[in-house]
Design a protein around this motif. Structure first.
Motif, PDB file in Angstrom:
ATOM      1  N   ALA A   1      56.892  24.404  26.974  1.00  0.00           N
ATOM      2  CA  ALA A   1      55.750  24.121  27.842  1.00  0.00           C
ATOM      3  C   ALA A   1      56.026  24.595  29.267  1.00  0.00           C
ATOM      4  O   ALA A   1      55.383  24.175  30.204  1.00  0.00           O
ATOM      5  CB  ALA A   1      55.436  22.628  27.838  1.00  0.00           C
ATOM      6  N   HIS A   2      57.005  25.491  29.381  1.00  0.00           N
ATOM      7  CA  HIS A   2      57.303  26.068  30.693  1.00  0.00           C
ATOM      8  C   HIS A   2      56.385  27.256  30.919  1.00  0.00           C
ATOM      9  O   HIS A   2      56.829  28.392  31.071  1.00  0.00           O
ATOM     10  CB  HIS A   2      58.748  26.558  30.762  1.00  0.00           C
ATOM     11  CG  HIS A   2      59.766  25.522  30.432  1.00  0.00           C
ATOM     12  ND1 HIS A   2      60.317  25.376  29.177  1.00  0.00           N
ATOM     13  CD2 HIS A   2      60.332  24.561  31.196  1.00  0.00           C
ATOM     14  CE1 HIS A   2      61.195  24.384  29.191  1.00  0.00           C
ATOM     15  NE2 HIS A   2      61.219  23.868  30.407  1.00  0.00           N
ATOM     16  N   ASN A   3      55.089  27.007  30.895  1.00  0.00           N
ATOM     17  CA  ASN A   3      54.164  28.128  31.038  1.00  0.00           C
ATOM     18  C   ASN A   3      52.835  27.623  31.558  1.00  0.00           C
ATOM     19  O   ASN A   3      52.577  26.424  31.565  1.00  0.00           O
ATOM     20  CB  ASN A   3      53.995  28.862  29.696  1.00  0.00           C
ATOM     21  CG  ASN A   3      53.851  27.889  28.553  1.00  0.00           C
ATOM     22  OD1 ASN A   3      52.851  27.171  28.479  1.00  0.00           O
ATOM     23  ND2 ASN A   3      54.846  27.812  27.670  1.00  0.00           N
ATOM     24  N   PHE A   4      52.038  28.559  32.028  1.00  0.00           N
ATOM     25  CA  PHE A   4      50.747  28.210  32.626  1.00  0.00           C
ATOM     26  C   PHE A   4      49.614  28.740  31.746  1.00  0.00           C
ATOM     27  O   PHE A   4      49.837  29.557  30.851  1.00  0.00           O
ATOM     28  CB  PHE A   4      50.643  28.805  34.031  1.00  0.00           C
ATOM     29  CG  PHE A   4      51.709  28.297  34.963  1.00  0.00           C
ATOM     30  CD1 PHE A   4      51.892  26.932  35.150  1.00  0.00           C
ATOM     31  CD2 PHE A   4      52.540  29.168  35.647  1.00  0.00           C
ATOM     32  CE1 PHE A   4      52.876  26.445  35.996  1.00  0.00           C
ATOM     33  CE2 PHE A   4      53.532  28.689  36.498  1.00  0.00           C
ATOM     34  CZ  PHE A   4      53.694  27.331  36.669  1.00  0.00           C
TER      35      PHE A   4
ATOM     36  N   VAL B   1      59.978  33.106  39.331  1.00  0.00           N
ATOM     37  CA  VAL B   1      59.785  31.745  38.833  1.00  0.00           C
ATOM     38  C   VAL B   1      60.869  31.419  37.800  1.00  0.00           C
ATOM     39  O   VAL B   1      61.454  30.330  37.807  1.00  0.00           O
ATOM     40  CB  VAL B   1      58.380  31.563  38.230  1.00  0.00           C
ATOM     41  CG1 VAL B   1      58.218  30.152  37.692  1.00  0.00           C
ATOM     42  CG2 VAL B   1      57.314  31.858  39.284  1.00  0.00           C
TER      43      VAL B   1
ATOM     44  N   HIS C   1      63.607  28.496  38.147  1.00  0.00           N
ATOM     45  CA  HIS C   1      63.798  27.502  37.088  1.00  0.00           C
ATOM     46  C   HIS C   1      65.252  27.472  36.629  1.00  0.00           C
ATOM     47  O   HIS C   1      65.828  26.402  36.398  1.00  0.00           O
ATOM     48  CB  HIS C   1      62.867  27.802  35.917  1.00  0.00           C
ATOM     49  CG  HIS C   1      62.767  26.673  34.957  1.00  0.00           C
ATOM     50  ND1 HIS C   1      63.606  26.545  33.877  1.00  0.00           N
ATOM     51  CD2 HIS C   1      61.962  25.585  34.939  1.00  0.00           C
ATOM     52  CE1 HIS C   1      63.311  25.441  33.226  1.00  0.00           C
ATOM     53  NE2 HIS C   1      62.311  24.841  33.845  1.00  0.00           N
TER      54      HIS C   1
ATOM     55  N   LEU D   1      67.304  25.447  39.011  1.00  0.00           N
ATOM     56  CA  LEU D   1      67.172  24.007  38.788  1.00  0.00           C
ATOM     57  C   LEU D   1      68.100  23.560  37.668  1.00  0.00           C
ATOM     58  O   LEU D   1      68.803  22.567  37.768  1.00  0.00           O
ATOM     59  CB  LEU D   1      65.729  23.672  38.374  1.00  0.00           C
ATOM     60  CG  LEU D   1      64.667  23.551  39.447  1.00  0.00           C
ATOM     61  CD1 LEU D   1      63.333  23.191  38.802  1.00  0.00           C
ATOM     62  CD2 LEU D   1      65.050  22.484  40.462  1.00  0.00           C
TER      63      LEU D   1
ATOM     64  N   ARG E   1      58.117  15.338  26.712  1.00  0.00           N
ATOM     65  CA  ARG E   1      58.827  16.598  26.918  1.00  0.00           C
ATOM     66  C   ARG E   1      57.920  17.635  27.559  1.00  0.00           C
ATOM     67  O   ARG E   1      58.308  18.363  28.465  1.00  0.00           O
ATOM     68  CB  ARG E   1      59.346  17.116  25.567  1.00  0.00           C
ATOM     69  CG  ARG E   1      60.388  18.211  25.732  1.00  0.00           C
ATOM     70  CD  ARG E   1      60.811  18.770  24.393  1.00  0.00           C
ATOM     71  NE  ARG E   1      59.994  19.937  24.058  1.00  0.00           N
ATOM     72  CZ  ARG E   1      60.322  20.790  23.105  1.00  0.00           C
ATOM     73  NH1 ARG E   1      61.413  20.606  22.390  1.00  0.00           N
ATOM     74  NH2 ARG E   1      59.559  21.832  22.864  1.00  0.00           N
ATOM     75  N   THR E   2      56.681  17.690  27.065  1.00  0.00           N
ATOM     76  CA  THR E   2      55.729  18.670  27.588  1.00  0.00           C
ATOM     77  C   THR E   2      55.488  18.444  29.082  1.00  0.00           C
ATOM     78  O   THR E   2      55.497  19.386  29.882  1.00  0.00           O
ATOM     79  CB  THR E   2      54.401  18.577  26.815  1.00  0.00           C
ATOM     80  OG1 THR E   2      54.673  18.789  25.437  1.00  0.00           O
ATOM     81  CG2 THR E   2      53.407  19.600  27.320  1.00  0.00           C
TER      82      THR E   2
ATOM     83  N   GLU F   1      58.468  19.503  31.053  1.00  0.00           N
ATOM     84  CA  GLU F   1      58.582  20.958  31.154  1.00  0.00           C
ATOM     85  C   GLU F   1      57.530  21.535  32.095  1.00  0.00           C
ATOM     86  O   GLU F   1      57.804  22.444  32.872  1.00  0.00           O
ATOM     87  CB  GLU F   1      58.463  21.590  29.760  1.00  0.00           C
ATOM     88  CG  GLU F   1      59.678  21.275  28.898  1.00  0.00           C
ATOM     89  CD  GLU F   1      59.681  22.018  27.564  1.00  0.00           C
ATOM     90  OE1 GLU F   1      60.678  21.897  26.860  1.00  0.00           O
ATOM     91  OE2 GLU F   1      58.694  22.722  27.266  1.00  0.00           O
ATOM     92  N   GLN F   2      56.320  20.976  32.003  1.00  0.00           N
ATOM     93  CA  GLN F   2      55.267  21.433  32.919  1.00  0.00           C
ATOM     94  C   GLN F   2      55.670  21.174  34.361  1.00  0.00           C
ATOM     95  O   GLN F   2      55.509  22.010  35.234  1.00  0.00           O
ATOM     96  CB  GLN F   2      53.945  20.723  32.597  1.00  0.00           C
ATOM     97  CG  GLN F   2      53.201  21.369  31.452  1.00  0.00           C
ATOM     98  CD  GLN F   2      52.481  22.641  31.885  1.00  0.00           C
ATOM     99  OE1 GLN F   2      51.552  22.588  32.662  1.00  0.00           O
ATOM    100  NE2 GLN F   2      52.944  23.772  31.392  1.00  0.00           N
TER     101      GLN F   2
ATOM    102  N   SER G   1      58.702  20.847  35.535  1.00  0.00           N
ATOM    103  CA  SER G   1      59.817  21.680  35.980  1.00  0.00           C
ATOM    104  C   SER G   1      59.359  23.111  36.247  1.00  0.00           C
ATOM    105  O   SER G   1      59.821  23.748  37.183  1.00  0.00           O
ATOM    106  CB  SER G   1      60.966  21.640  34.967  1.00  0.00           C
ATOM    107  OG  SER G   1      60.686  22.465  33.859  1.00  0.00           O
ATOM    108  N   ILE G   2      58.397  23.628  35.459  1.00  0.00           N
ATOM    109  CA  ILE G   2      57.967  25.002  35.705  1.00  0.00           C
ATOM    110  C   ILE G   2      57.121  25.061  36.976  1.00  0.00           C
ATOM    111  O   ILE G   2      57.170  26.016  37.738  1.00  0.00           O
ATOM    112  CB  ILE G   2      57.233  25.609  34.482  1.00  0.00           C
ATOM    113  CG1 ILE G   2      57.145  27.136  34.616  1.00  0.00           C
ATOM    114  CG2 ILE G   2      55.835  25.045  34.293  1.00  0.00           C
ATOM    115  CD1 ILE G   2      58.463  27.840  34.518  1.00  0.00           C
TER     116      ILE G   2
END
Lengths: 269, 604
Positions: free
Chosen positions: A30-33, A110, A114, A117, B139-140, B143-144, B146-147
């Motif tokens: 979920a590290h996305n937009f 980005v 990340h 971090l 978790r989602t 993660e959101q 952290s991004i």
């Protein structure tokens, strides 16, 4: 590097999709937009098995790192590391060898932020923002010379990144210069989209990525082999990504070619 | 997994199935777990090897199996199983769907449990879903977050880099003009907090001949030279209150704060920067040497405005440049004030001319014998609101610098003609007005047309106008000669002013009448050499000055040119020029330039 910044600072445009965040999405992160997911969904329409391909790629990274660890490599240079999700190189390497050192390189600001971090408390791992299209940015990076001991072998990882580098940007120059810089016993792992066998889908995918900061350039398996010029390609040679030293025979699947991703590992003689 | 074990209710072991069934059940557990491993494989990316995953799923299966039969029933075990699934990495929706199906279809059968546990199984499956979705959601969100944090960091970093780059010279990496102002501003802040006191000294180094390096060796070499020079400055001036900046392509500045107790070594120290610039630079085996104009400024640190400091240092460097190679000039407030006045006047002059803010003054030209006023020379005066009255000579200089002589000349001509026409109406037969022409007017073929137009518009007869043409004009220029002849042809009188000071030679004198010239004016230099009491100022040349004057008048007369002698300041001068036969005379002895109203009264 001198004190003079000759680069133009990267702007961070969050309205543009990023290949690194799209890859994270394929892997279920979920590290996305929204903008990344929108484009990634289009890709998955063209390659419905895209997530499996991404997983296969990821699994290759793991196997390659473990292989290199078995060969005595204790330091890694991961070029095009992207968004560091669970099970990244330093986790694999440091689990096996706590002193193992890992330098991540990516050009996506980005992704780099990340990584910072994530690595804040890890003295043996670092990230540097650099573009492999400008080899000096990597080869002369302070972090490279501080973190890695270049008198010892280094495992270079270029996983699913070179297909974002055009022919005109000559990735072989960086590979050659890395080979010259590193000592014998160093390794290079590459996985690379070939587009072979699924030409129609591959060309649609290429079209989708055309609008991004990282358009796609396919290289055939033969061209991937050429990237290992001056390296001894280890068994089984340049193969489809699930075929490279699988942990389990059934991992290879019935049609490994459908991944369209070639993989290989070379050793500097 | 250990937390799951700790979470089991106390006394659980006693509630277990009888021991003889354990071995068989373990095999069943393993079979189910392997099947579970198989169905979720590929739904998600997991780090662990398949055997490790199978082992973990075996333990989860065991926990579920226990829960199905244990007393009391603890459905929360399902929550923990769902969470564990996400933790292993099977976080894809597919993984949950397949898990639920498998649990419902096979768990009870595989473990050989009675249908009576179906109700418990349903509750456990619900709990697994709850645990799974809760963990996935958490978790989602993490993660959101952290991004997003990473994106903001990256964005801020890019902004900072852009800002910093905007304050640096891209060639040398030194602060540029705004970087220097920024650094000095920070210093000023420290000063105002009382942390620093003393004097700021700045030394601006303007390289004067970089263009020739660029031109001869190429701009790359010029760049390389600049980088070397920048490094020299950077390594010399490293103190905490020392600044080096690279302003333009070929300008550096070095500044330092001199603490009150540190002696006054800052000036010389900064000036030594000049040697760093002029010392030869070797690029690709070739030596290059540049010269530099150095401007020094010093002022109290507490009152330092970076913009002003830079401007003053720039000014001083420009003075140094005009002094010659490798000069140093110190900023001088008085000189700057004078020059600023001159610049302001130059800037104001066009509007002043345009809006008629220049006034005309009239100086009488008389017939020596009768002292009748034969003509009035028109001289421009400029009453400036800030700088007082600007005298004619300065106006002319400013106009020449600013390329305004044609506009000024035309404006004064019109003014004079209007006044002369008024006097003509008032007095009947007033003196001529004598107007100076500028060189630019004489090379302009439109001038005769302009004069005609002014005469027509003002209604002044041409015979009432005299035009003075300075001998500093190139009288051999064909265009000038043509204009002079055309003007004479209009019927106006043309005289040559400043005779003997300019370009004409005596041979040309003979030709003047051919070009319509009516007379000559001898400037005050002639009489100045004679001295105020009529004797020559220089004892070694008694009488020679008088002789030159007498001969010049004679010569002019022989060519039928009327002679006006300027600079008549004393009675003796008056008598002398009268005795030498001057036709007309002008000077303070007869009258100073005066405004039109004063002149009008005098004429009546």
């Amino acid at each position: 590097m001198g004190v003079v910044p000759e680069w133009v600072p990267d702007t961070v445009d969050l309205s543009k999709p990023s290949a690194a965040r799209m890859y994270d999405y394929y892997l279920g992160g979920a590290h996305n937009f929204a903008v990344d997911r929108a484009l990634a969904s289009k890709v998955l329409e063209v390659f419905p098995d895209g997530q499996l391909i991404a997983q296969a790629n990821r699994a290759f990274l793991h196997r390659a790192v473990r292989f290199m660890l078995d060969q005595g490599v204790r330091q890694f240079l991961d070029i095009g590391s992207g968004i560091p999700t669970v099970g990244n190189v330093h986790e694999i390497a440091q689990q096996a060898e706590p002193t193992a050192r890992v330098l991540y390189v990516d050009h996506d600001p980005v992704a780099v932020a990340h990584s910072e971090l994530l690595l804040a408390d890890n003295p043996s791992a670092a990230v540097v923002q650099a573009d492999l299209r400008r080899p000096a940015e990597i080869l002369e990076a302070r972090e490279l010379h501080e973190l890695l001991d270049l008198s010892e072998p280094v495992g270079v990882l270029m996983i699913a990144v070179l297909h974002f580098v055009g022919h005109e940007d000559r990735p072989e120059v960086l590979i050659d210069r890395l080979r010259d810089m590193l000592v014998p016993g160093s390794f290079l792992a590459i996985s690379h989209g070939t587009g072979e066998g699924r030409a129609a889908a591959a060309s649609e995918l290429k079209e989708i990525y055309r609008s991004t900061a990282t358009p796609v350039t396919y290289r055939t398996r033969a061209q991937v082999r050429d990237l290992f010029d001056g390296w001894d390609v280890v068994e089984p040679g340049v193969v489809w990504v699930p075929q490279w030293r699988p942990d389990w025979p059934d991992e290879v699947g019935e049609d490994p070619a459908s991944t369209v991703v070639a993989a290989a590992v070379g050793r500097k003689p | 997994m250990s937390s799951m074990r700790q979470g089991r209710p106390a006394g659980r072991t006693q509630d277990r199935q009888p021991g003889e069934q354990r071995g068989e059940a373990a095999v069943d557990l393993a079979i189910f777990a392997w099947e579970w491993t198989r169905v979720v494989a590929g739904t998600s990316w997991v780090t662990e090897d398949r055997t490790v995953v199978a082992d973990r799923l075996t333990r989860l299966t065991s926990a579920l199996a226990d829960a199905l039969t244990a007393e009391p029933f603890a459905p929360e075990v399902g929550i923990e199983v769902g969470e564990a699934l996400v933790r292993i990495g099977y976080a894809a929706p597919d993984a949950l769907a397949r898990t639920v199906t498998l649990l419902q279809q096979r768990l009870r059968a595989d473990l050989g449990l009675p249908a009576a546990v179906d109700d418990r199984l349903a509750q456990l499956v619900g709990a697994v879903c709850l645990g799974f979705t809760r963990a996935l959601r958490s978790r989602t969100l993490d993660e959101q977050e952290s991004i997003r944090v990473s994106a903001v960091r990256a964005w801020q970093r890019a902004e900072t880099a852009l800002r910093e780059q905007a304050m640096r010279n891209p060639l040398t990496g030194l602060p540029n003009r705004s970087g220097f102002a920024h650094d000095l501003g920070q210093l000023a802040a420290q000063v105002s907090q009382g942390a620093i006191d003393g004097t700021v000294t700045a030394c601006l180094l303007a390289i004067t001949d970089l263009p020739s390096v660029d031109h001869d060796a190429g701009r790359d070499v010029g760049d390389a030279v600049l980088r070397v020079l920048a490094d020299r400055l950077r390594t010399r001036f490293t103190g905490p209150t020392e600044f080096v900046a690279h302003l333009g392509r070929d300008e550096f500045i070095v500044a330092a704060v001199d603490q009150p107790d540190a002696g006054d070594a800052t000036g010389p120290r900064l000036a030594s920067a000049q040697e760093l610039i002029t010392a030869p630079v070797t690029v690709d085996g070739r030596r290059y040497a540049v010269s530099v104009a150095t401007g020094l400024v010093a002022r109290p640190a507490q009152r330092t405005d970076a913009v002003q400091l830079l401007r003053d240092a720039d000014r001083a460097a420009s003075w140094a440049r005009s002094q010659g190679r490798d000069s140093i000039a110190i900023f001088d407030r008085d000189r700057e004030a004078r020059e600023r006045c001159e610049r302001e006047l130059a800037a104001d002059l066009p509007d002043a001319i345009e809006q008629g803010r220049l006034t005309a003054h009239y100086q009488p030209i008389v017939v020596p014998d009768t002292r009748d006023v034969a003509a009035l020379e028109v001289l421009a005066r400029w009453p400036h609101p800030r700088h007082g009255t600007v005298p004619p000579a300065q106006i002319v200089r400013l106009a020449e610098h600013g390329g305004l002589t044609r506009v000024l000349g035309r404006s004064m001509l019109r003014r004079a003609c209007e006044q002369a026409r008024a006097w003509l109406s008032d007095l009947g037969s007033p003196p001529l007005v004598s107007v100076n022409m500028f060189p630019a007017q004489l090379t302009d073929p439109h001038t005769p047309g302009t004069v005609t137009e002014v005469l027509e518009q003002t209604g002044l007869p041409p015979s009432s106008l005299q035009l003075e043409i300075s001998e500093r004009t190139v009288l051999s220029d064909r265009r000038v000669l043509r204009t002079m002849a055309d003007l004479a042809a209009l019927g106006v009188l043309v005289v040559v002013d400043d005779f003997g000071t300019g370009q004409a030679n005596v041979a040309q004198l003979a030709e003047l009448p051919d070009h319509g010239v009516h007379g000559i004016k001898l400037p005050k230099d002639f009489l100045a050499r004679v001295g105020p009491d009529g004797t020559a100022c220089h004892a070694t040349t008694p009488g020679r000055a008088v002789q030159v004057l007498a001969s010049t008048i004679d010569l002019a007369h022989q060519l039928a040119l009327r002679v006006t002698v300027e600079g008549v300041e004393t009675e003796r001068h008056h008598q002398l020029i009268q005795s030498l036969g001057a036709d007309l005379a002008q000077g303070w002895f007869y009258g100073h330039p005066a405004a039109s109203d004063v002149t009008s009264q005098h004429l009546r």
